[in-house]
Design a protein around this motif. Structure first.
Motif, PDB file in Angstrom:
ATOM      1  N   PRO A 406      47.448  64.625  55.599  1.00 28.69           N
ATOM      2  CA  PRO A 406      48.848  64.633  55.151  1.00 28.69           C
ATOM      3  C   PRO A 406      49.453  63.228  55.165  1.00 28.69           C
ATOM      4  O   PRO A 406      48.946  62.320  55.838  1.00 28.69           O
ATOM      5  CB  PRO A 406      49.542  65.548  56.164  1.00 28.69           C
ATOM      6  CG  PRO A 406      48.455  66.374  56.752  1.00 28.69           C
ATOM      7  CD  PRO A 406      47.245  65.490  56.772  1.00 28.69           C
ATOM      8  N   MET A 407      50.565  63.083  54.443  1.00 30.75           N
ATOM      9  CA  MET A 407      51.193  61.764  54.303  1.00 30.75           C
ATOM     10  C   MET A 407      52.698  61.816  54.510  1.00 30.75           C
ATOM     11  O   MET A 407      53.328  62.832  54.243  1.00 30.75           O
ATOM     12  CB  MET A 407      50.929  61.201  52.903  1.00 30.75           C
ATOM     13  CG  MET A 407      49.519  60.739  52.646  1.00 30.75           C
ATOM     14  SD  MET A 407      49.218  60.419  50.875  1.00 30.75           S
ATOM     15  CE  MET A 407      48.592  62.025  50.339  1.00 30.75           C
ATOM     16  N   ILE A 408      53.254  60.702  54.978  1.00 32.46           N
ATOM     17  CA  ILE A 408      54.679  60.399  54.891  1.00 32.46           C
ATOM     18  C   ILE A 408      54.771  59.180  53.985  1.00 32.46           C
ATOM     19  O   ILE A 408      54.092  58.175  54.222  1.00 32.46           O
ATOM     20  CB  ILE A 408      55.291  60.080  56.269  1.00 32.46           C
ATOM     21  CG1 ILE A 408      55.168  61.283  57.201  1.00 32.46           C
ATOM     22  CG2 ILE A 408      56.751  59.671  56.126  1.00 32.46           C
ATOM     23  CD1 ILE A 408      55.509  60.958  58.652  1.00 32.46           C
ATOM     24  N   CYS A 409      55.565  59.267  52.931  1.00 31.90           N
ATOM     25  CA  CYS A 409      55.584  58.224  51.910  1.00 31.90           C
ATOM     26  C   CYS A 409      56.893  57.445  51.910  1.00 31.90           C
ATOM     27  O   CYS A 409      57.973  58.043  51.756  1.00 31.90           O
ATOM     28  CB  CYS A 409      55.371  58.842  50.524  1.00 31.90           C
ATOM     29  SG  CYS A 409      53.756  59.623  50.320  1.00 31.90           S
ATOM     30  N   TRP A 410      56.774  56.142  52.083  1.00 35.30           N
ATOM     31  CA  TRP A 410      57.907  55.227  51.919  1.00 35.30           C
ATOM     32  C   TRP A 410      57.504  54.233  50.845  1.00 35.30           C
ATOM     33  O   TRP A 410      56.813  53.258  51.101  1.00 35.30           O
ATOM     34  CB  TRP A 410      58.242  54.512  53.224  1.00 35.30           C
ATOM     35  CG  TRP A 410      59.450  53.622  53.116  1.00 35.30           C
ATOM     36  CD1 TRP A 410      60.753  54.011  53.063  1.00 35.30           C
ATOM     37  CD2 TRP A 410      59.454  52.189  53.039  1.00 35.30           C
ATOM     38  NE1 TRP A 410      61.578  52.907  52.958  1.00 35.30           N
ATOM     39  CE2 TRP A 410      60.810  51.777  52.945  1.00 35.30           C
ATOM     40  CE3 TRP A 410      58.460  51.200  53.046  1.00 35.30           C
ATOM     41  CZ2 TRP A 410      61.187  50.434  52.851  1.00 35.30           C
ATOM     42  CZ3 TRP A 410      58.838  49.865  52.951  1.00 35.30           C
ATOM     43  CH2 TRP A 410      60.183  49.494  52.860  1.00 35.30           C
ATOM     44  N   ALA A 411      57.910  54.516  49.605  1.00 31.45           N
ATOM     45  CA  ALA A 411      57.494  53.694  48.478  1.00 31.45           C
ATOM     46  C   ALA A 411      58.205  52.352  48.502  1.00 31.45           C
ATOM     47  O   ALA A 411      59.398  52.274  48.795  1.00 31.45           O
ATOM     48  CB  ALA A 411      57.795  54.428  47.170  1.00 31.45           C
ATOM     49  N   MET A 417      56.797  54.607  43.560  1.00 37.28           N
ATOM     50  CA  MET A 417      57.935  55.518  43.472  1.00 37.28           C
ATOM     51  C   MET A 417      57.514  56.873  42.889  1.00 37.28           C
ATOM     52  O   MET A 417      57.930  57.930  43.351  1.00 37.28           O
ATOM     53  CB  MET A 417      59.037  54.909  42.599  1.00 37.28           C
ATOM     54  CG  MET A 417      59.969  53.963  43.316  1.00 37.28           C
ATOM     55  SD  MET A 417      59.181  52.478  43.945  1.00 37.28           S
ATOM     56  CE  MET A 417      60.606  51.655  44.639  1.00 37.28           C
ATOM     57  N   THR A 418      56.680  56.823  41.860  1.00 35.73           N
ATOM     58  CA  THR A 418      56.210  58.059  41.224  1.00 35.73           C
ATOM     59  C   THR A 418      55.158  58.747  42.080  1.00 35.73           C
ATOM     60  O   THR A 418      55.167  59.974  42.243  1.00 35.73           O
ATOM     61  CB  THR A 418      55.642  57.743  39.825  1.00 35.73           C
ATOM     62  OG1 THR A 418      56.579  56.938  39.106  1.00 35.73           O
ATOM     63  CG2 THR A 418      55.371  59.014  39.050  1.00 35.73           C
ATOM     64  N   ASN A 419      54.238  57.970  42.637  1.00 32.30           N
ATOM     65  CA  ASN A 419      53.195  58.543  43.491  1.00 32.30           C
ATOM     66  C   ASN A 419      53.777  59.362  44.632  1.00 32.30           C
ATOM     67  O   ASN A 419      53.312  60.469  44.930  1.00 32.30           O
ATOM     68  CB  ASN A 419      52.332  57.425  44.089  1.00 32.30           C
ATOM     69  CG  ASN A 419      51.609  56.603  43.055  1.00 32.30           C
ATOM     70  OD1 ASN A 419      51.481  57.005  41.901  1.00 32.30           O
ATOM     71  ND2 ASN A 419      51.143  55.434  43.457  1.00 32.30           N
ATOM     72  N   SER A 420      54.796  58.814  45.295  1.00 31.28           N
ATOM     73  CA  SER A 420      55.351  59.485  46.473  1.00 31.28           C
ATOM     74  C   SER A 420      56.002  60.814  46.094  1.00 31.28           C
ATOM     75  O   SER A 420      55.962  61.776  46.875  1.00 31.28           O
ATOM     76  CB  SER A 420      56.356  58.574  47.178  1.00 31.28           C
ATOM     77  OG  SER A 420      57.433  58.231  46.321  1.00 31.28           O
ATOM     78  N   ARG A 421      56.590  60.878  44.912  1.00 32.49           N
ATOM     79  CA  ARG A 421      57.196  62.136  44.458  1.00 32.49           C
ATOM     80  C   ARG A 421      56.130  63.206  44.242  1.00 32.49           C
ATOM     81  O   ARG A 421      56.318  64.373  44.609  1.00 32.49           O
ATOM     82  CB  ARG A 421      57.972  61.893  43.159  1.00 32.49           C
ATOM     83  CG  ARG A 421      58.670  63.128  42.599  1.00 32.49           C
ATOM     84  CD  ARG A 421      59.743  63.632  43.528  1.00 32.49           C
ATOM     85  NE  ARG A 421      60.594  64.632  42.882  1.00 32.49           N
ATOM     86  CZ  ARG A 421      61.546  65.313  43.496  1.00 32.49           C
ATOM     87  NH1 ARG A 421      61.771  65.106  44.800  1.00 32.49           N
ATOM     88  NH2 ARG A 421      62.287  66.181  42.856  1.00 32.49           N
TER      89      ARG A 421
END
Length: 495
Positions: A406-411, A417-421
């Motif tokens: 699993p991940m927590i994304c801070w773009a 920006m798109t990847n994290s969504r």
């Protein structure tokens, strides 16, 4: 593998030219090694700076020595002084400088790549923003491929830039001086409707970084849009992804670029093909631009299974001092163990400050470990790591997908920006906290992914991992596409 061939028997010779950033170079070198395993000759063009970093930290020679003369690295100057930072927003200086100075240097590399022990270059594979190389391919009448090392969803967003502008969904209102406040305004959550296949997914804050501008005439935006559209003219298009991950978006791209090869995850694909060829995996020989500190593995060995948040914001992200402390407080206050990579040059001003609050020092001693750089594939695969707190770079996301983490994304910028969504809303492998840097939010998301919704995210991540493994297995979509690409490249010597 022997490097001695007669002129008639020499294998096809592929020249590969990545954007000189670690994530791009890493993907291209993985593809280059797969080609070497397929009995192709490869020349990879690196800038002097990238080449020095790879020789010092990435094991370039040891990694490719088994292929003898089948692999060669050629170097050019990026036109920037040695002390240029080449991080953060300054990476665009590298790209723009190469557009100015790279053309003639590339021509000389092409001419010097023809040798007695290898064929004349028979195919060119280039990264994005490198159209200045194409006149040479045209003069030599050789085919060329575009290999974009970003996600399909980010590429497709760039491809649809004219439609987004026409729909009035960009440029964004506001001004540069007020942007830190502006990004938090309501407008950023308005939906983007002009990108087919992303309806109901994409918001304006999820647009790639170069589209988050307040002027449609922005030079970087226009250059990226033009280069992206020009992909339709290439003989083929390569993406480091797989059908079960981004199939609907790949279908949209194929309407404009039918000859598309989805061959990822490349790092896993390479490992599988090395093992099938009877070679030891070269994943230990990384493509790192930084010295890897393996001491963190001893620390991880002493932690309970699945108990650690691994935090790394990649090879070019820059943090302000305030951002650094917000993340730090959030991690310490969460009460969760953490391993955090802080590059020596990753804080604006190159210094944390004269004093570190006592509660951060004590909290880190109890539950944290901080290092300058790590062997990331080893860390992500360690049983003590339970989640990756990431900048959402595409290579990092694919590593998590392949492992089932699993991940927590801070773009930070560009495609992230798109990847994290997509991580949070489509693949549902974690949470997206872009455009925020608040200790309370960090504390809450760490607890949510590591405790409250841990089983939910783990189940989804493991399911995605199975899909990735199937894609690179014999008969899988990426396996078939890579074989199809190899066959085309081998046929280029007859063209």
């Amino acid at each position: 593998m022997s490097s001695e061939y007669s002129g008639a028997a020499a294998p096809p010779h592929i020249l590969i030219f990545p954007v000189p950033l670690q994530g791009h170079v890493s993907s291209m070198l993985n593809l280059a090694e797969i080609f070497c395993l397929s009995d192709l000759h490869v020349t990879v063009v690196l800038t002097d700076y990238s080449h020095r970093r790879l020789l010092r930290h990435g094991g370039l020679h040891s990694r490719f020595s088994r292929y003898g003369g089948a692999f060669r690295a050629a170097t050019i100057s990026d036109g920037l002084p040695d002390d240029h930072p080449r991080t953060g927003e300054a990476i665009f200086d590298v790209v723009m400088s190469l557009r100015e100075v790279g053309g003639e240097q590339f021509r000389r590399v092409m001419e010097s790549s023809d040798g007695a022990s290898r064929r004349r270059v028979s195919c060119l594979i280039i990264d994005g923003m490198m159209s200045y190389t194409l006149p040479v391919a045209a003069e030599r009448r050789i085919p060329y491929f575009i290999f974009r090392t970003i996600s399909a969803c980010a590429f497709w967003s760039y491809f649809c830039t004219p439609e987004i502008i026409a729909a009035g969904e960009m440029p964004l209102r506001g001004n540069d001086e007020d942007k830190l406040t502006y990004w938090r305004k309501k407008e950023m959550d308005f939906p983007v409707t002009a990108v087919p296949g992303m309806e109901g997914i994409l918001r304006r804050r999820d647009l790639p970084g170069l589209l988050r501008v307040n002027d449609a005439a922005n030079l970087s935006l226009q250059a990226m849009a033009a280069e992206t559209k020009a992909t339709t003219k290439a003989n083929g298009f390569i993406l480091n992804t797989f059908e079960d991950l981004e199939g609907p978006i790949l279908d949209q791209i194929r309407k404009h670029i039918p000859n598309l090869y989805s061959v990822g995850p490349l790092h896993s694909h390479l490992k599988s093909r090395l093992e099938s060829s009877g070679f030891e995996s070269s994943q230990k020989n990384s493509s790192s631009f930084w010295a890897e500190d393996s001491s963190c593995i001893d620390w991880l060995d002493s932690q309970p299974i699945g108990s650690v948040v691994y935090v790394s914001f990649g090879s070019v992200t820059m943090l302000t001092r305030d951002e650094l402390f917000e993340f730090w407080y959030g991690l310490v206050n969460s009460g969760i163990r953490f391993l955090w990579v802080i590059r020596p040059d990753s804080v604006v001003g190159n210094r944390v400050g004269d004093t570190i609050p006592e509660e951060l020092e004590e909290g880190t001693k109890r539950r944290g470990h901080m290092v300058e750089w790590v062997p990331q594939s080893t860390v992500l695969g360690h049983p003590s790591v339970g989640v990756f707190f990431t900048h959402s770079g595409w290579n990092s996301i694919l590593e998590c997908v392949a492992i089932g983490l699993p991940m927590i994304c801070w773009a930070y910028f560009v495609d992230q920006m798109t990847n994290s969504r997509f991580v949070s809303e489509v693949w549902k492998m974690g949470l997206d906290i872009k455009d925020t840097c608040d200790r309370v939010i960090v504390e809450n998301v760490v607890r949510e992914v590591m405790e409250v919704r841990k089983d939910e995210f783990l189940e989804r991540a493991r399911a995605m991992s199975i899909m990735a493994r199937n894609a690179i297995s014999e008969g899988g979509s990426s396996f078939v596409n890579l074989n199809r690409l190899n066959e085309f490249l081998k046929s280029t010597t007859q063209r």
